[in-house]
Write a protein that holds these residues in place. Structure first.
Motif, PDB file in Angstrom:
ATOM      1  N   PHE A  94      44.032  52.152  69.022  1.00 31.30           N
ATOM      2  CA  PHE A  94      44.471  52.364  70.406  1.00 31.30           C
ATOM      3  C   PHE A  94      43.996  51.285  71.348  1.00 31.30           C
ATOM      4  CE2 PHE A  94      45.205  56.481  68.603  1.00 31.30           C
ATOM      5  CZ  PHE A  94      46.437  56.821  69.145  1.00 31.30           C
ATOM      6  N   SER A  95      43.875  50.066  70.847  1.00 36.53           N
ATOM      7  CA  SER A  95      43.536  48.967  71.739  1.00 36.53           C
ATOM      8  C   SER A  95      44.145  47.691  71.170  1.00 36.53           C
ATOM      9  CB  SER A  95      42.023  48.816  71.868  1.00 36.53           C
ATOM     10  OG  SER A  95      41.485  48.381  70.639  1.00 36.53           O
ATOM     11  N   PRO A  96      44.499  46.786  72.071  1.00 35.64           N
ATOM     12  CA  PRO A  96      45.140  45.547  71.584  1.00 35.64           C
ATOM     13  C   PRO A  96      44.234  44.757  70.673  1.00 35.64           C
ATOM     14  CG  PRO A  96      45.454  45.786  73.945  1.00 35.64           C
ATOM     15  CD  PRO A  96      44.484  46.848  73.539  1.00 35.64           C
ATOM     16  N   LEU A  97      42.947  44.718  70.963  1.00 36.81           N
ATOM     17  CA  LEU A  97      42.010  43.987  70.115  1.00 36.81           C
ATOM     18  C   LEU A  97      40.871  44.925  69.735  1.00 36.81           C
ATOM     19  CD1 LEU A  97      41.837  40.480  71.831  1.00 36.81           C
ATOM     20  CD2 LEU A  97      42.859  41.071  69.622  1.00 36.81           C
ATOM     21  N   PRO A  98      40.107  44.568  68.696  1.00 38.15           N
ATOM     22  CA  PRO A  98      39.004  45.449  68.276  1.00 38.15           C
ATOM     23  C   PRO A  98      38.031  45.725  69.415  1.00 38.15           C
ATOM     24  CG  PRO A  98      39.366  43.701  66.680  1.00 38.15           C
ATOM     25  CD  PRO A  98      40.235  43.388  67.839  1.00 38.15           C
TER      26      PRO A  98
END
Ligand SMILES: Nc1ncnc2c1ncn2[C@@H]1O[C@H](COP(=O)(O)OP(=O)(O)OP(=O)(O)O)[C@@H](O)[C@H]1O
Ligand SMILES: [Mg+2]
Lengths: 576, 368
Positions: free
Chosen positions: A342-346
């Motif tokens: 649920f996030s563009p990047l870690p």
């Protein structure tokens, strides 16, 4: 007239059978035939036999096939497999065509980069890429999160069949790129110049001369992509798409059992589809495969790009490479991430996955290196021998050898796996372990699967050696065997190594056949370990770390062998 | 074994006999009842047009082709059953077939290594062979770093280094430019003489064969048409093919008339050549003579008794420098006539009436 006078009595003509082959060649051919019969024909025939016989009994029946075509799930699977393969060919073409065109028609700086990066997808198992692609393009992946944020909608890149198509297109497009680029490179520049000389130019020239000449290369690549996608097992399984043919065969055999006829019926359908696709492509290229390679004649002239064209070309190439390398980037990020959802990047970064995997994975790595290099070795030895027998002897049945070795292309990995299980399970060793449970069987399956590729490389290498080079050696007293050792093999070395690299690199990431054959974790290769890890959410971090290791490993081996090949090619100027 | 460290120190030259050899590629009957004897130390040529089977015959001797019947003897030994590597026959390939992955020295050493020549001997023998072809100092080069002429010499050195019983050359000059060809063929001849090596030379160029060879076998369609010295073949061709293939010949149709002492060969409306009583002329034979065996006289001029005269008209003229070639129509025939040219001579104009005089004794009557 000063002609000789020879009495007929002296010259009693005796009929002499034209020699066809030496005993050594016959022995070699029989050995290869036995190997192929045992490890390719027999398992495949077993699968076909079981599909056509009644369960328990041995009577011929079509009942199993009737069942297949009466079951909605199977029909849907069949259609889905077909649809996915066709769409993957389309997707791969969209990726490959611009790259091939730009690099072969224009003076473009990034050509070497494209050729190198274009190879990268092939050395990572597609199912590994699938995991990374879900993180970027899945319903809650980076791309859709951003799209939702900015525009308020999402695109179903990875939903169901779309996901398989997307991943497979990216994974297999190099097949089209490589074949098409080779075809474009091989077009004799004089062909194009002749057309220009006769008043043709621009797009008409491309359509009427270049395109037809490159067509066989494209078709060869496209049919390969179709067949590979049709046969692939792990990618749909990992993306949780079960209604395709290969997964159905696998699920049948693993969940219902090795005796269930449906797995075999699906296998036969897979074989038929592969054969049909390849026959169709052969038919389509028959008569249009003009080898226009001419010695010394360079390829097509490369045009300089105008500035705006150049910008456009770089943009296109950058976009495609970004997409193509997304799985690798995603994998790398994942391998270092603490949590990523649920996030563009870690959310955070760690090296813990590597630490964890390093201990466990050394076994996988060792197994993979052993399996893949043994398979590659078997392939080049068989490939060289078959190429020699076919191209250099008049041995009866040599075409059958070629045909059998190439037929491995038509036997999907899952089918070969099922065939090995069925055919070799009954074969017990002295201590009672079934032959099918030995790790060597995995090596054999990999070798058989990759043999056609190595064989092509060996053919190409041998074809480039003029027969008179061998005759000159025989004339100077070298026997056939010595000639092979001192003249043929050294001159073929480049091609043999290339064949080895192809076999090795692709065998190292193969899963379809091995998924069926791995009996214990200690025998598992990297791809198998990856597959097991990637199935659970908790395993994905370590899985990604293992994936990165796999990619680096195969890449390093490939680059090393390429370096060796290049060094062998560049003859050092000696003397003065 | 005596001291054999120089390539010039050859075993005695071998005699080659080809007996009743037939060979077909499928339906294509390429060699038909070939019988030949090549004498020890002879420089022998197979000459013929493209596709007549010269290479096939040469490769048969080397062991790369197998006869359907017949046999090949080298010395007194039948070698028909031997594989190429046991024949001890050196062959220089048209493409040279130098191994690109080996240096010049390694190429030349190859045959010696295969023949298990002691290591210590190989170096000197390689050097001697390279010296013989004038390539000293190039031994560490790769074939790709040599010119065409140099490659050709390496191929030759590689072959003679093993001191074969017999040397086979398949169009060895065809990949060289015209000037080099003349030079290399002289060198070849000289080398062959020096080594005293029985040599067979395949070519489709009659000039090449005439200039270097002791004897020539003219071939056509897989059949040996005639064997002889260049002079024999030119002067006394056995049939129309040989007459036509070697040099220029007038080949003229006509019919036999009369008998006994008045027997003659008549060209309709043209010359009438008397035939000596003891001469055998096959029915359907044609009259054959060289352009230089005919002269042109101004119309009405008297001809010598050993010549046959006929009236004609000049149809073309080609000025060749040392001579002038005229075409003269006489009756149904057009005859080529070569007249030597000396400074100050006036030429006959096209269209003028002339008399030609054919040297009667030079005329031959040949069939196919
Ligand atoms: N391997 C082969 N298979 C079938 N036919 C062949 C083969 N090699 C040669 N021929 C045929 O045999 C005939 C003789 O060929 P060969 O090579 O001996 O001719 P050649 O006299 O050497 O001609 P050239 O002067 O062109 O080299 C030709 O008609 C050729 O087509
Ligand atoms: Mg020839």
């Amino acid at each position: 007239m000063g002609g000789p006078h020879v009495s007929l009595a002296l010259a009693a003509p005796r009929a002499r059978a034209r020699r066809t082959a030496t005993p050594g060649q016959i022995t070699l051919a029989l050995g290869i035939a036995a190997f192929l019969a045992l490890f390719l024909v027999w398992p495949a025939a077993t699968v076909i036999y079981v599909a056509f016989t009644e369960r328990g009994g041995g009577a011929f029946t079509l009942v199993n096939f009737v069942d297949f075509f009466r079951t909605d799930l199977f029909l849907r699977s069949f259609w889905n497999s077909f649809y996915v393969s066709a769409m993957a060919v389309a997707g791969a073409s969209i990726l490959a065509l611009p790259l091939a065109y730009i690099t072969s028609r224009f003076a473009f700086r990034g050509t070497v980069l494209i050729q190198t990066l274009g190879f990268l997808p092939l050395i990572m198992p597609p199912f590994v890429g699938a995991v990374a692609m879900q993180l970027f393009f899945g319903r809650n992946g980076s791309a859709n999160l951003l799209l939702d944020d900015w525009f308020g909608f999402k695109i179903a890149f990875m939903e169901g069949l779309n996901g398989v198509i997307f991943v497979q297109s990216i994974h297999y497009f190099p097949f089209i790129l490589i074949n098409l680029s080779a075809a474009l490179r091989n077009i004799d520049g004089a062909m194009e110049e002749a057309a220009q000389n006769l008043g043709s130019s621009g797009f008409r020239l491309f359509r009427r001369i270049v395109f037809p000449l490159a067509m066989p290369g494209y078709i060869a690549g496209a049919s390969l992509v179709f067949v590979k996608v049709f046969d692939d097992l792990a990618t749909p399984l990992l993306l949780n798409v079960k209604d395709m043919l290969a997964p159905q065969a696998y699920l049948r055999v693993t969940s219902i059992g090795i005796a269930d006829p449906m797995g075999y019926v699906i296998s036969v359908v897979l074989i038929v589809a592969s054969v049909a696709a390849m026959a169709l492509s052969a038919l389509a290229t028959r008569g249009i495969d003009y080898s226009t390679v001419q010695r010394g004649g360079g390829g097509l002239a490369r045009r300089r790009l105008r500035p705006y064209e150049s910008a456009l070309a770089y943009l296109t190439v950058a976009l495609i490479l970004l997409l193509v390398l997304a799985p690798h980037v995603g994998l790398l990020l994942l391998s270092f991430s603490t949590v990523w959802s649920f996030s563009p990047l870690p959310d955070g970064y760690t090296t813990a996955h590597y630490a964890r995997i390093f201990g466990d994975s050394s076994l996988y790595i060792k197994n993979t290196l052993i399996y893949a290099s043994m398979a590659g070795l078997i392939d080049v030895v068989l490939g060289t021998a078959i190429a020699y027998l076919v191209l250099r002897t008049r041995l009866i049945g040599r075409d059958a050898l070629d045909w059998a070795a190439s037929a491995a292309l038509a036997v999907p990995g899952i089918v070969l796996g099922i065939g090995y299980l069925r055919a070799f399970y009954g074969v017990k060793l002295w201590d009672g372990t079934p032959l099918a449970a030995l790790w060597i069987v995995i090596v054999l399956a990999l070798a058989i699967r990759r043999l056609p590729y190595a064989l092509r490389a060996c053919y190409a290498a041998l074809q480039q050696i003029s027969v008179s080079l061998e005759e000159a050696a025989e004339n100077l007293g070298a026997t056939k065997l010595r000639t092979v050792r001192r003249i043929v093999t050294p001159l073929m070395m480049g091609g043999i190594l290339a064949g080895f690299v192809t076999s090795f690199a692709t065998a190292a990431v193969e899963l379809s056949a091995t998924l069926m054959l791995v009996q214990s974790n200690s025998d598992a290769p990297l791809a198998y370990g990856l597959y097991v890890l990637m199935q659970s959410a908790a395993g994905r971090g370590p899985g990604a770390a293992l994936g990165v290791i796999a990619v680096v490993l195969v890449a390093v081996c490939t680059i090393l062998s390429h370096a060796v090949i290049e060094r062998g090619r560049a003859m050092p100027p000696a003397g003065h | 074994m005596s001291n054999r460290s120089t390539a010039a120190n050859h075993a005695p030259a071998a005699r080659v006999r080809i007996e009743q050899v037939d060979l077909s590629y499928g339906d294509n009957h390429v060699l038909k009842s070939i019988n030949l004897e090549i004498r020890p130390g002879e420089f022998f040529a197979f000459l013929g047009p493209s596709g007549c089977g010269k290479t096939t015959l040469l490769r048969l001797i080397a062991g790369f082709n197998h006869a359907d019947s017949g046999r090949v003897l080298v010395g007194e030994k039948d070698i028909s059953g031997l594989p190429p590597w046991k024949r001890d026959i050196g062959m220089v390939f048209q493409s040279y077939a130098l191994w690109p992955h080996m240096t010049v020295a390694r190429n030349v050493a190859f045959g010696l290594e295969e023949k298990r020549v002691p290591r210590a001997e190989i170096g000197p023998r390689v050097a001697a062979a390279l010296d013989l072809v004038g390539l000293t100092g190039l031994d560490q080069r790769r074939p790709a770093q040599l010119s065409g002429g140099q490659q050709q010499r390496v191929a030759l050195a590689r072959t003679i280094a093993v001191e074969p019983k017999l040397l086979l050359l398949d169009e060895p000059l065809s990949n060289l430019d015209a000037k080099l060809r003349v030079q290399v063929r002289r060198e070849l001849r000289e080398l062959q003489q020096r080594l005293g090596l029985t040599t067979i030379f395949v070519t489709h160029d009659q000039e090449e064969a005439n200039t270097v060879c002791d004897r020539i076998a003219v071939m056509n369609h897989g059949v040996i048409q005639q064997v002889g010295t260049p002079k024999d073949l030119y002067e006394q061709p056995a049939n129309l093919f040989v007459a036509n293939f070697l040099g220029t010949a007038n080949i003229i149709e006509g019919r036999l008339a009369g008998d006994g002492a008045s027997r003659a060969f008549e060209v309709a409306g043209g010359p009438k050549i008397p035939i000596a009583a003891d001469r055998n002329v096959a029915p359907g034979a044609r009259m054959v003579f060289r352009p230089q065996d005919c002269t042109i006289l101004a119309a009405g001029e008297f001809s010598a008794p050993d010549r046959t005269a006929a009236a004609g008209t000049v149809t073309y003229r080609e000025f060749l420098g040392a001579s002038v070639r005229y075409g003269v129509r006489t009756g149904s025939a057009e005859i080529a006539v070569d007249c030597p040219f000396h400074a100050g001579d006036t030429l006959h104009e096209v269209g003028t009436a002339v008399t030609i005089a054919i040297a009667t004794s030079a005329v031959r009557f040949l069939s196919d």
